[in-house]
Design a protein around this motif. Structure first.
Motif, PDB file in Angstrom:
ATOM      1  N   GLY A 215       0.812  -1.210   0.000  1.00 10.47           N
ATOM      2  CA  GLY A 215       0.000   0.000   0.000  1.00 10.47           C
ATOM      3  C   GLY A 215       0.845   1.259   0.000  1.00 10.47           C
ATOM      4  O   GLY A 215       0.534   2.233  -0.705  1.00 10.47           O
ATOM      5  N   GLU A 216       1.925   1.259   0.768  1.00 11.59           N
ATOM      6  CA  GLU A 216       2.779   2.445   0.843  1.00 11.59           C
ATOM      7  C   GLU A 216       3.514   2.681  -0.470  1.00 11.59           C
ATOM      8  O   GLU A 216       3.661   3.824  -0.919  1.00 11.59           O
ATOM      9  CB  GLU A 216       3.758   2.308   2.007  1.00 11.59           C
ATOM     10  N   ILE A 217       4.001   1.603  -1.089  1.00 11.22           N
ATOM     11  CA  ILE A 217       4.650   1.739  -2.394  1.00 11.22           C
ATOM     12  C   ILE A 217       3.648   2.249  -3.425  1.00 11.22           C
ATOM     13  O   ILE A 217       3.924   3.158  -4.207  1.00 11.22           O
ATOM     14  CB  ILE A 217       5.251   0.393  -2.847  1.00 11.22           C
ATOM     15  N   TYR A 218       2.458   1.662  -3.408  1.00 15.88           N
ATOM     16  CA  TYR A 218       1.404   2.019  -4.360  1.00 15.88           C
ATOM     17  C   TYR A 218       0.980   3.475  -4.198  1.00 15.88           C
ATOM     18  O   TYR A 218       0.803   4.202  -5.192  1.00 15.88           O
ATOM     19  CB  TYR A 218       0.220   1.074  -4.130  1.00 15.88           C
ATOM     20  N   SER A 219       0.837   3.939  -2.949  1.00 11.59           N
ATOM     21  CA  SER A 219       0.414   5.321  -2.717  1.00 11.59           C
ATOM     22  C   SER A 219       1.453   6.313  -3.234  1.00 11.59           C
ATOM     23  O   SER A 219       1.111   7.357  -3.789  1.00 11.59           O
ATOM     24  CB  SER A 219       0.132   5.560  -1.224  1.00 11.59           C
ATOM     25  N   THR A 220       2.742   5.998  -3.039  1.00 13.23           N
ATOM     26  CA  THR A 220       3.803   6.861  -3.553  1.00 13.23           C
ATOM     27  C   THR A 220       3.841   6.815  -5.072  1.00 13.23           C
ATOM     28  O   THR A 220       4.058   7.834  -5.736  1.00 13.23           O
ATOM     29  CB  THR A 220       5.168   6.426  -2.984  1.00 13.23           C
ATOM     30  N   LEU A 221       3.611   5.638  -5.630  1.00  8.48           N
ATOM     31  CA  LEU A 221       3.641   5.457  -7.084  1.00  8.48           C
ATOM     32  C   LEU A 221       2.563   6.286  -7.768  1.00  8.48           C
ATOM     33  O   LEU A 221       2.840   7.008  -8.738  1.00  8.48           O
ATOM     34  CB  LEU A 221       3.464   3.970  -7.414  1.00  8.48           C
ATOM     35  N   ILE A 222       1.324   6.214  -7.279  1.00  9.26           N
ATOM     36  CA  ILE A 222       0.248   6.973  -7.930  1.00  9.26           C
ATOM     37  C   ILE A 222       0.483   8.480  -7.781  1.00  9.26           C
ATOM     38  O   ILE A 222       0.174   9.255  -8.689  1.00  9.26           O
ATOM     39  CB  ILE A 222      -1.151   6.577  -7.397  1.00  9.26           C
TER      40      ILE A 222
END
Length: 349
Positions: free
Chosen positions: A273-280
Motif C-alpha cells: 500500500g505504501e509503495i502504491y500510494s507513492t507510485l500513484i
C-alpha cells in the motif's frame, strides 16, 4: 467546522500521509538511517521533522490554493521565476520518474520475495492498478489513500504496541556511540525536505482543487501529526532490537515476523500500500506536468507512456537508484524548502 469539511480534512490528511510515506518508510530503512542511528537524539529529530511537515506542508497546500495550481509548475514559477523554473521543473520531473521506477522495482521485489510471484507480474499488476486510479484524477488518489493509510497506521501502531509490551526487549538508545548532539537537527530537516520535495507534486494540485482554507489547514495539521505518530511508533519498535536490527534490509519486516503470521501478512499488505500510494502520487504529478488538463485523452496516453518507460528502466533495480539519485534529490528539496520559506509579498486570498 461542518461535517463535510471535517471529512474533507481527513481525506487531505490521508493523501498527505500516503504521498510522503513509501517503500523506504515501510521497510524501516529511512527511519533507521535518519533517526534510529542517532540513539537518544532520535526522538528530537522526529519531532523536528513532524513540525516541518506541519508548517511547510500547510504552506504548500495554501499556496496551491492561492495559485489555483493544476500542477507544481505554478509553484516553481512563483518561487523561482519563469527562467529558473524551467530547469527546476525538468529536474523534478526526472526525479519523480526515477522514484516511480524505484517504486516499481520495489513492488516487483515484494511480489517475488513475499508472495513468490514473478517480479514482472507484480510490476504489471501494479501498473494497471495505478493507471485505473489515476483515471479518476485527484479524487481517485484521495479515495485510494483513504483506504491505504488507515491500514498503514494500524500496522505501525500494532508493531509499536507489541514491542512496548515485550519486556524481554527494551529500547537500546545507546547501541550507537559517538553521535554528534547536533545531528538530530540536520537529520530532522533533511528527512522532512526530502519527503516534502516528493510530496509537492500532489500537495500543490491538491491545494488548487480544494477551496476550503480551513479544510486544507486542518488536513495538513492532521497529516503531519499522523506522520509523526507513525515515525515515533516505528522508531520505538526498532530501538528495542538495536543493534541486531541493523543486519536486516527490511527492519520493519523482521519486527512483524517476530510476532505471528497474521502480523507478517498485514505488514506485506501495508508495504504494498505504501509503495502504491507513492507510485500513484509520482505518476499523477508527472502526468499533470506534461499534459494539458483540457485534454484528458492526452493525459491518459502520457500516463501509459510514463508507466511503460518506468517498467523497462525498473529492471536496473531499486538499490542503484536509491544509492545514487536520492541524495541529489534531497539536496534539491532542501533548496526548494529554503526558497519556499523565504519572506516575500503575500498573495491575495
Amino acid at each position: 467546522m461542518s461535517r463535510t469539511e471535517l471529512r474533507l480534512s481527513l481525506q487531505i490528511a490521508f493523501t498527505y500521509i500516503g504521498t510522503v510515506v513509501g517503500a523506504g518508510f515501510a521497510s524501516g530503512q529511512e527511519i533507521l538511517q535518519f533517526f534510529t542511528l542517532l540513539g537518544p537524539y532520535a526522538y528530537a529529530g522526529i519531532l523536528l521533522a513532524t513540525f516541518m511537515f506541519g508548517w511547510v506542508g500547510i504552506k504548500i497546500l495554501l499556496l496551491g490554493r492561492k495559485l489555483e495550481a493544476g500542477s507544481y509548475r505554478e509553484l516553481t514559477a512563483y518561487l523561482f521565476g519563469p527562467k529558473i523554473a524551467g530547469a527546476i521543473d525538468t529536474f523534478m520531473m526526472l526525479m519523480l520518474f526515477f522514484v516511480t521506477v524505484a517504486m516499481l522495482a520495489g513492488v516487483g521485489a515484494l511480489f517475488e520475495e513475499q508472495l513468490k510471484i514473478s517480479f514482472q507480474i507484480g510490476v504489471l499488476v501494479t501498473m494497471v492498478l495505478t493507471f485505473l486510479t489515476i483515471l479518476r484524477g485527484m479524487k481517485g488518489i484521495m479515495i485510494a489513500n483513504t483506504i491505504i493509510v488507515p491500514i498503514m497506521l494500524v500496522v505501525v501502531l500494532t508493531i509499536f504496541t507489541k514491542s512496548f509490551l515485550q519486556t524481554d526487549h527494551l529500547p537500546n538508545l545507546h547501541a550507537i556511540k559517538d553521535v554528534e548532539p547536533w545531528r538530530w537537527i540536520t537529520s530532522g530537516i533533511s528527512y522532512a525536505a526530502l519527503n516534502l520535495g516528493l510530496a509537492v507534486s500532489v500537495l500543490v494540485p491538491l491545494g488548487g482543487e480544494i477551496k476550503s482554507t480551513r479544510a486544507l489547514k486542518l488536513g495538513g495539521l492532521l497529516g503531519s501529526i499522523g506522520l509523526g505518530v507513525m515515525l515515533l511508533g516505528a522508531q520505538y519498535a526498532m530501538s528495542t532490537r538495536m543493534p541486531g536490527i541493523l543486519e536486516f534490509e527490511v527492519p520493519m519486516g523482521f519486527l512483524s515476523s517476530t510476532f505471528n503470521p497474521l502480523m507478517k501478512a498485514l505488514f506485506t499488505v501495508a508495504l504494498f500500500g505504501e509503495i502504491y500510494s507513492t507510485l500513484i502520487a509520482n505518476v499523477y504529478g508527472l502526468g499533470s506536468q506534461l499534459a494539458s488538463p483540457r485534454r484528458p485523452v492526452q493525459g491518459y496516453l502520457i500516463t501509459v507512456l510514463i508507466l511503460t518507460a518506468a517498467f523497462f528502466v525498473a529492471q536496473v533495480g531499486f538499490s542503484n537508484i536509491v544509492q545514487y539519485l536520492y541524495p541529489v534529490f534531497g539536496n534539491l528539496s532542501f533548496l526548494l524548502l529554503l526558497v519556499l520559506l523565504w519572506p516575500r509579498a503575500k498573495l491575495k486570498n
